[in-house]
Design a protein around this motif. Structure first.
Motif, PDB file in Angstrom:
ATOM      1  N   SER A  12       0.815  -1.214   0.000  1.00  0.00           N
ATOM      2  CA  SER A  12       0.000   0.000   0.000  1.00  0.00           C
ATOM      3  C   SER A  12       0.849   1.264   0.000  1.00  0.00           C
ATOM      4  N   ARG A  14       3.149   4.148  -1.167  1.00  0.00           N
ATOM      5  CA  ARG A  14       3.403   4.820  -2.438  1.00  0.00           C
ATOM      6  C   ARG A  14       4.888   4.814  -2.760  1.00  0.00           C
ATOM      7  N   SER A  33      -0.571   8.114  14.087  1.00  0.00           N
ATOM      8  CA  SER A  33      -1.864   7.617  13.589  1.00  0.00           C
ATOM      9  C   SER A  33      -2.541   6.730  14.619  1.00  0.00           C
ATOM     10  N   THR A  46      -7.698  12.711  10.351  1.00  0.00           N
ATOM     11  CA  THR A  46      -7.437  13.192   8.994  1.00  0.00           C
ATOM     12  C   THR A  46      -5.951  13.105   8.673  1.00  0.00           C
ATOM     13  N   MET A  47      -5.667  13.031   7.389  1.00  0.00           N
ATOM     14  CA  MET A  47      -4.270  12.987   6.942  1.00  0.00           C
ATOM     15  C   MET A  47      -3.549  14.276   7.348  1.00  0.00           C
ATOM     16  N   LYS A  48      -4.257  15.390   7.284  1.00  0.00           N
ATOM     17  CA  LYS A  48      -3.659  16.671   7.654  1.00  0.00           C
ATOM     18  C   LYS A  48      -3.245  16.676   9.120  1.00  0.00           C
ATOM     19  N   TYR A  62       1.794  11.979   2.330  1.00  0.00           N
ATOM     20  CA  TYR A  62       1.301  11.471   1.049  1.00  0.00           C
ATOM     21  C   TYR A  62       2.402  10.851   0.184  1.00  0.00           C
ATOM     22  N   PRO A  66      -0.865   6.852   0.171  1.00  0.00           N
ATOM     23  CA  PRO A  66      -1.799   7.548  -0.722  1.00  0.00           C
ATOM     24  C   PRO A  66      -3.104   7.962  -0.048  1.00  0.00           C
ATOM     25  N   ASN A  67      -3.463   7.276   1.043  1.00  0.00           N
ATOM     26  CA  ASN A  67      -4.707   7.588   1.739  1.00  0.00           C
ATOM     27  C   ASN A  67      -4.677   6.975   3.146  1.00  0.00           C
ATOM     28  N   LYS A  68      -5.725   7.210   3.886  1.00  0.00           N
ATOM     29  CA  LYS A  68      -5.803   6.707   5.264  1.00  0.00           C
ATOM     30  C   LYS A  68      -5.904   5.186   5.299  1.00  0.00           C
ATOM     31  N   SER A  69      -6.539   4.608   4.299  1.00  0.00           N
ATOM     32  CA  SER A  69      -6.656   3.146   4.236  1.00  0.00           C
ATOM     33  C   SER A  69      -5.281   2.481   4.166  1.00  0.00           C
ATOM     34  N   ASP A 131     -13.487  -2.471   6.533  1.00  0.00           N
ATOM     35  CA  ASP A 131     -12.878  -2.437   5.198  1.00  0.00           C
ATOM     36  C   ASP A 131     -12.882  -3.853   4.639  1.00  0.00           C
TER      37      ASP A 131
END
Length: 218
Positions: A12, A14, A33, A46-48, A62, A66-69, A131
């Motif tokens: 996952s 990047r 996290s 949030t990612m921020k 990022y 690529p995302n929280k998942s 998920d």
């Protein structure tokens, strides 16, 4: 390890970290996290916010995730590694049926205390179940853990009962996780009774496979 478990978290990413500084950055992102998940729940994170509290711009998050998942996937992978180490440490010591029975008690207790010490793990597991891909991976991991325990204890079971024993282990490992989640949601006194009841059920069923009969006290 099942094919679908081959580095899902790492896949996952990047960008795969090659330098120690990059690995440290990922570790910090994951640490923050997990803390935020425990404090706020996965949906509110949030990612921020992860970027701000992990000491870097959002672009630095990022560039790896690529995302929280993807962050959840990596957290799950590390959680799995931790559980596997725990299981391997204890199943390797099993040489008798009684030691196998003791191992189930010890593993459950250790896992339970770790979950109590790290309440954010509960939120992580809830996010995984929400998920579909990660839930499937989690089931595959449960199956793998049951097979590891089966490999260490199958010699105590009659050959014509081993298929049933493996299926029972799969169910018990799955129900262990559900029992832990329940125990963590109720008052401590009730939780202790739930844990004791589950351990009794596991010991009773395991004794049947090891001896051909249920314990006399049942």
């Amino acid at each position: 390890m099942p094919d679908m478990m081959q580095g899902l978290g790492r896949r996952s990413l990047r960008r795969v970290p090659k330098q120690e500084r990059s690995r440290d950055r990922i570790d910090e992102i994951l640490k923050v996290s997990m803390q935020l998940i425990g404090q706020k729940g996965i949906d509110a994170v949030t990612m921020k916010e992860i970027a701000a509290l992990s000491g870097g711009p959002i672009a630095s998050v990022y560039q790896y995730f690529p995302n929280k998942s993807a962050i959840i996937a990596m957290l799950h992978e590390r959680y799995v590694d931790d559980v596997r180490s725990l299981i391997s440490e204890h199943v390797g010591k099993i040489s008798t049926p009684e030691e196998a029975l003791q191992a189930t008690d010890v593993l459950f207790d250790l896992y339970y205390h770790r979950m109590r010490e790290r309440p954010s793990t509960q939120d992580l597991l809830n996010a995984i179940q929400a998920d579909k891909t990660l839930a499937d991976v989690d089931i595959a991991e449960t199956r793998f853990q049951a097979e590891v325990f089966f490999g260490a204890t199958k010699q105590f079971v009659q050959s014509d009962q081993r298929d049933n024993y493996l299926r029972t282990l799969f169910v018990m490992f799955h129900m262990a996780a559900a029992t832990l989640r329940l125990a963590l949601m109720v008052p401590a006194e009730e939780a202790a009774k739930i844990v004791a009841q589950f351990k009794s059920i596991v010991r009773t069923q395991s004794t049947f496979y090891f001896t051909g009969s249920f314990p006399a006290s049942v």
